[in-house]
Enzyme design. Structure first.
Site, mmCIF file in Angstrom:
data_model
loop_
_atom_site.group_PDB
_atom_site.id
_atom_site.type_symbol
_atom_site.label_atom_id
_atom_site.label_comp_id
_atom_site.label_asym_id
_atom_site.label_seq_id
_atom_site.Cartn_x
_atom_site.Cartn_y
_atom_site.Cartn_z
ATOM 1 N N SER A 212 0.792 -1.207 -0.029
ATOM 2 C CA SER A 212 -0.083 -0.081 0.067
ATOM 3 C C SER A 212 0.931 1.172 0.034
ATOM 4 O O SER A 212 1.974 1.260 0.476
ATOM 5 C CB SER A 212 -1.012 0.030 1.067
ATOM 6 O OG SER A 212 -1.668 -1.410 1.000
HETATM 7 N N1 SAM Z 1 -0.212 -5.000 4.063
HETATM 8 C C1 SAM Z 1 0.494 -4.969 3.170
HETATM 9 C C2 SAM Z 1 2.008 -4.503 2.881
HETATM 10 O O1 SAM Z 1 2.389 -3.702 3.757
HETATM 11 O O2 SAM Z 1 2.637 -4.953 1.980
HETATM 12 C C3 SAM Z 1 -0.326 -4.871 1.797
HETATM 13 C C4 SAM Z 1 -1.392 -5.682 1.538
HETATM 14 S S1 SAM Z 1 -2.129 -5.868 -0.132
HETATM 15 C C5 SAM Z 1 -2.757 -4.271 -0.519
HETATM 16 C C6 SAM Z 1 -3.456 -6.744 0.391
HETATM 17 C C7 SAM Z 1 -3.081 -8.151 0.922
HETATM 18 O O3 SAM Z 1 -4.314 -8.928 1.571
HETATM 19 C C8 SAM Z 1 -2.679 -9.076 -0.100
HETATM 20 O O4 SAM Z 1 -1.246 -9.711 0.298
HETATM 21 C C9 SAM Z 1 -3.548 -10.275 -0.181
HETATM 22 O O5 SAM Z 1 -2.964 -11.540 -0.469
HETATM 23 C C10 SAM Z 1 -4.061 -10.208 1.223
HETATM 24 N N2 SAM Z 1 -5.443 -10.958 1.366
HETATM 25 C C11 SAM Z 1 -6.582 -10.785 0.427
HETATM 26 N N3 SAM Z 1 -7.603 -11.492 1.213
HETATM 27 C C12 SAM Z 1 -7.143 -11.878 2.419
HETATM 28 C C13 SAM Z 1 -7.764 -12.737 3.378
HETATM 29 N N4 SAM Z 1 -8.884 -13.184 3.205
HETATM 30 N N5 SAM Z 1 -6.941 -13.065 4.428
HETATM 31 C C14 SAM Z 1 -5.772 -12.655 4.403
HETATM 32 N N6 SAM Z 1 -4.962 -11.817 3.573
HETATM 33 C C15 SAM Z 1 -5.855 -11.656 2.514
#
Ligand code: SAM
Length: 231
Positions: free
Chosen positions: A76
């Protein structure tokens, strides 16, 4: 001689140059993105964001923008990380949960603000990559979990703060239940298309009562899993 010195500086994991870029980013967040919480700004200043990028792309690390991390996901943008963190209003010692570990950057920022942070990632490739990176940085990887974060982490609940870093179709019921009374959930909710979501903060005021506040449009990749979007 000068070129040699320059390349040596670039080899240092967190060089003088990176620290300068980070200070400039923090100034931008404070003065142009309206981030007010000095604890959050200090946390951003403490975490070397370039170490969450492949070396080839590290020039992008201190721009205020999201960046691909593989598997169709993104790290993000710093102002989003700072704003979501600020909305949690974290106090030391609070129990936190992040849903969507991704690169591990937001987790590292949360670890500057509390020593009780759990984070859960759905994608096994990103989970393992993030775990190795955070271990190399000396961060507490015992708080990392592989699984469906839309169901929370019942074994570690209740939480004072839950931060969701992917866009949900609605409020995940398990996350609401896992909030402590007075606890806060910060979550993007809306359509799966990026840009069609609202950033919400839900405060649990009583066993069955929740305050809902809206903080504007936002742009997140979709949340997957039981309370997320179908893959
Ligand atoms: N917080 C992260 C960082 O600092 O890099 C950015 C996250 S990215 C915008 C969103 C993340 O949510 C992705 O890695 C995706 O695989 C994960 N995600 C999506 N659905 C999810 C779920 N049900 N449980 C856990 N992670 C999930």
């Amino acid at each position: 001689m000068f070129t040699k010195l320059l390349s040596l500086i670039q080899l240092l994991p967190d060089s003088y140059r990176h620290r300068g870029q980070r200070r400039a980013l923090v100034t931008l967040l404070r003065e142009r993105r309206n981030i007010r919480d000095e604890h959050v700004l200090a946390a951003i200043n403490a975490v070397p964001r370039h170490l969450f990028f492949e070396p080839t792309f590290e020039a992008h690390a201190y721009h205020d923008k999201a960046f691909p991390i593989g598997e169709g996901q993104t790290i993000s943008q710093p102002s989003t990380v700072a704003y979501q963190t600020e909305l949690l209003g974290i106090r030391p010692g609070q129990r936190l949960l992040e849903v969507g570990t991704g690169s591990g950057y937001q987790f590292a920022v949360l670890c500057q603000l509390s020593d009780s942070v759990q984070s859960i990632e759905f994608n096994p490739v990103l989970f393992e990559r993030g775990r190795q990176r955070l271990a190399a940085l000396g961060l507490p990887t015992a708080g990392l979990h592989l699984g469906d974060g839309s169901l929370g982490l019942p074994g570690h609940a209740p939480f004072d703060g839950i931060l969701v870093t992917a866009g949900a179709p609605g409020l995940p019921p398990a996350l609401l239940r896992q909030l402590r009374i007075g606890g806060r959930l910060v979550v993007p909710v809306g359509a799966a298309d990026p840009g069609q979501q609202q950033l919400l903060r839900i405060t649990r005021e009583g066993p069955e009562s929740y305050l809902r506040e809206e903080f504007g449009d936002c742009r997140f990749v979709p949340l997957r899993g039981a309370a997320g979007w179908a893959t």
